[in-house]
Design a protein around this motif. Structure first.
Motif, PDB file in Angstrom:
ATOM      1  N   VAL A  30       0.859  -1.177   0.000  1.00  0.00           N
ATOM      2  CA  VAL A  30       0.000   0.000   0.000  1.00  0.00           C
ATOM      3  C   VAL A  30       0.894   1.225   0.000  1.00  0.00           C
ATOM      4  O   VAL A  30       1.863   1.292   0.761  1.00  0.00           O
ATOM      5  N   LEU A  31       0.565   2.154  -0.846  1.00  0.00           N
ATOM      6  CA  LEU A  31       1.246   3.437  -0.877  1.00  0.00           C
ATOM      7  C   LEU A  31       0.230   4.468  -0.400  1.00  0.00           C
ATOM      8  O   LEU A  31      -0.794   4.697  -1.053  1.00  0.00           O
ATOM      9  N   VAL A  32       0.487   5.033   0.777  1.00  0.00           N
ATOM     10  CA  VAL A  32      -0.431   6.000   1.366  1.00  0.00           C
ATOM     11  C   VAL A  32       0.110   7.389   1.074  1.00  0.00           C
ATOM     12  O   VAL A  32       1.259   7.711   1.413  1.00  0.00           O
ATOM     13  N   LEU A  33      -0.713   8.199   0.452  1.00  0.00           N
ATOM     14  CA  LEU A  33      -0.313   9.541   0.048  1.00  0.00           C
ATOM     15  C   LEU A  33      -1.287  10.573   0.601  1.00  0.00           C
ATOM     16  O   LEU A  33      -2.478  10.298   0.743  1.00  0.00           O
ATOM     17  N   ASP A  34      -0.783  11.751   0.869  1.00  0.00           N
ATOM     18  CA  ASP A  34      -1.647  12.900   1.103  1.00  0.00           C
ATOM     19  C   ASP A  34      -1.824  13.564  -0.246  1.00  0.00           C
ATOM     20  O   ASP A  34      -0.841  13.800  -0.957  1.00  0.00           O
ATOM     21  N   ALA A  35      -3.050  13.818  -0.616  1.00  0.00           N
ATOM     22  CA  ALA A  35      -3.301  14.414  -1.928  1.00  0.00           C
ATOM     23  C   ALA A  35      -4.384  15.464  -1.810  1.00  0.00           C
ATOM     24  O   ALA A  35      -5.227  15.422  -0.913  1.00  0.00           O
ATOM     25  N   ALA A  36      -4.336  16.389  -2.705  1.00  0.00           N
ATOM     26  CA  ALA A  36      -5.359  17.427  -2.788  1.00  0.00           C
ATOM     27  C   ALA A  36      -5.600  17.716  -4.256  1.00  0.00           C
ATOM     28  O   ALA A  36      -4.708  17.533  -5.095  1.00  0.00           O
ATOM     29  N   GLY A  37      -6.779  18.151  -4.575  1.00  0.00           N
ATOM     30  CA  GLY A  37      -7.072  18.527  -5.952  1.00  0.00           C
ATOM     31  C   GLY A  37      -6.221  19.730  -6.343  1.00  0.00           C
ATOM     32  O   GLY A  37      -5.841  20.546  -5.506  1.00  0.00           O
ATOM     33  N   ARG A  38      -5.909  19.805  -7.600  1.00  0.00           N
ATOM     34  CA  ARG A  38      -5.102  20.940  -8.080  1.00  0.00           C
ATOM     35  C   ARG A  38      -5.861  22.247  -8.002  1.00  0.00           C
ATOM     36  O   ARG A  38      -5.267  23.306  -7.887  1.00  0.00           O
ATOM     37  N   ALA A  39      -7.156  22.153  -8.132  1.00  0.00           N
ATOM     38  CA  ALA A  39      -7.983  23.360  -8.084  1.00  0.00           C
ATOM     39  C   ALA A  39      -9.227  23.062  -7.247  1.00  0.00           C
ATOM     40  O   ALA A  39      -9.548  21.905  -6.985  1.00  0.00           O
ATOM     41  N   GLN A  40      -9.919  24.096  -6.851  1.00  0.00           N
ATOM     42  CA  GLN A  40     -11.112  23.944  -6.017  1.00  0.00           C
ATOM     43  C   GLN A  40     -12.140  22.998  -6.635  1.00  0.00           C
ATOM     44  O   GLN A  40     -12.712  22.185  -5.915  1.00  0.00           O
ATOM     45  N   PRO A  41     -12.374  23.022  -7.944  1.00  0.00           N
ATOM     46  CA  PRO A  41     -13.342  22.068  -8.503  1.00  0.00           C
ATOM     47  C   PRO A  41     -12.950  20.602  -8.273  1.00  0.00           C
ATOM     48  O   PRO A  41     -13.819  19.750  -8.091  1.00  0.00           O
ATOM     49  N   ASP A  42     -11.640  20.304  -8.250  1.00  0.00           N
ATOM     50  CA  ASP A  42     -11.196  18.928  -7.989  1.00  0.00           C
ATOM     51  C   ASP A  42     -11.545  18.521  -6.565  1.00  0.00           C
ATOM     52  O   ASP A  42     -12.067  17.425  -6.328  1.00  0.00           O
ATOM     53  N   ALA A  43     -11.247  19.375  -5.617  1.00  0.00           N
ATOM     54  CA  ALA A  43     -11.556  19.087  -4.213  1.00  0.00           C
ATOM     55  C   ALA A  43     -13.069  18.970  -4.013  1.00  0.00           C
ATOM     56  O   ALA A  43     -13.544  18.085  -3.301  1.00  0.00           O
ATOM     57  N   ALA A  44     -13.811  19.851  -4.658  1.00  0.00           N
ATOM     58  CA  ALA A  44     -15.270  19.812  -4.538  1.00  0.00           C
ATOM     59  C   ALA A  44     -15.824  18.522  -5.138  1.00  0.00           C
ATOM     60  O   ALA A  44     -16.775  17.937  -4.596  1.00  0.00           O
ATOM     61  N   ARG A  45     -15.229  18.076  -6.229  1.00  0.00           N
ATOM     62  CA  ARG A  45     -15.678  16.823  -6.863  1.00  0.00           C
ATOM     63  C   ARG A  45     -15.436  15.635  -5.949  1.00  0.00           C
ATOM     64  O   ARG A  45     -16.297  14.766  -5.792  1.00  0.00           O
ATOM     65  N   LEU A  46     -14.273  15.557  -5.313  1.00  0.00           N
ATOM     66  CA  LEU A  46     -13.995  14.468  -4.373  1.00  0.00           C
ATOM     67  C   LEU A  46     -14.960  14.504  -3.198  1.00  0.00           C
ATOM     68  O   LEU A  46     -15.473  13.471  -2.762  1.00  0.00           O
ATOM     69  N   GLU A  47     -15.209  15.687  -2.680  1.00  0.00           N
ATOM     70  CA  GLU A  47     -16.153  15.827  -1.569  1.00  0.00           C
ATOM     71  C   GLU A  47     -17.542  15.363  -1.997  1.00  0.00           C
ATOM     72  O   GLU A  47     -18.233  14.653  -1.258  1.00  0.00           O
ATOM     73  N   ALA A  48     -17.962  15.736  -3.199  1.00  0.00           N
ATOM     74  CA  ALA A  48     -19.279  15.330  -3.695  1.00  0.00           C
ATOM     75  C   ALA A  48     -19.358  13.815  -3.877  1.00  0.00           C
ATOM     76  O   ALA A  48     -20.375  13.194  -3.539  1.00  0.00           O
ATOM     77  N   LEU A  49     -18.296  13.208  -4.410  1.00  0.00           N
ATOM     78  CA  LEU A  49     -18.275  11.749  -4.580  1.00  0.00           C
ATOM     79  C   LEU A  49     -18.350  11.047  -3.227  1.00  0.00           C
ATOM     80  O   LEU A  49     -19.078  10.062  -3.054  1.00  0.00           O
ATOM     81  N   PHE A  50     -17.590  11.548  -2.271  1.00  0.00           N
ATOM     82  CA  PHE A  50     -17.575  10.951  -0.937  1.00  0.00           C
ATOM     83  C   PHE A  50     -18.945  11.101  -0.270  1.00  0.00           C
ATOM     84  O   PHE A  50     -19.467  10.160   0.331  1.00  0.00           O
TER      85      PHE A  50
END
Length: 170
Positions: free
Chosen positions: A58-78
């Motif tokens: 397992v490779l555990v990474l901290d990641a963030a979307g490059r832009a606000q829409p990416d982060a918002a998309r992950l939040e919406a999927l979750f």
């Protein structure tokens, strides 16, 4: 990022089950994501251990979307994943309610049945706590779920009273 050998399959299945239990969102091809929140830390550690036991990695990474829409998309999927869990929870609350109705309608006022219904309510309570813990963005159905759980508890209290009244009339 999770990789576990295909054989024996029990290791892959154990990792997959733990990821689902934790509430991880599959992004495809062994890529899973959870929000950076303390509630997920123990689950991620269990996934790492299960994968390693199965000869995987397992490779555990901290990641963030490059832009606000990416982060918002992950939040919406979750949040959509949590909404599905809440919908299933609410359906089980409806089943609990229907079961209480059936027991009252058939006048099945026994201690054994009461114990079974108490266990069902406890299972709903545990499930509610688990979903609540991983619903870090607050899916809209969470409020309704809390109200439905309280309704189930009230129904069980009423049924309990009826069981004890029926037993004391004997």
């Amino acid at each position: 990022m999770v990789r576990v050998p295909a054989d024996p399959s029990r290791h892959r299945v154990a990792v997959w089950r733990e990821l689902r239990r934790v509430g991880a969102l599959s992004l495809g091809q062994g890529a899973w994501v959870v929000p950076d929140a303390p509630v997920f830390a123990d689950g991620v550690a269990r996934v790492v251990e299960l994968a390693r036991r199965g000869g995987g990695e397992v490779l555990v990474l901290d990641a963030a979307g490059r832009a606000q829409p990416d982060a918002a998309r992950l939040e919406a999927l979750f949040t959509a994943e949590r909404a599905e869990e809440w919908a299933e929870f609410l359906a089980d609350c409806d089943k609990f309610d229907a079961e209480i109705d059936k027991e009252i309608r058939t006048r099945k006022f026994t201690l054994a049945e009461l114990e079974e219904e108490e266990q069902s309510l406890e299972r709903l309570r545990r499930w509610h706590r688990a979903i609540t813990a991983r619903d870090v963005f607050g899916a809209p159905a969470a409020v309704d779920a809390g109200q439905r759980l309280q309704h189930c508890a009230d129904r069980l209290a009423d049924y309990t009273e009826q069981v004890f009244q029926a037993l004391h009339q004997m």
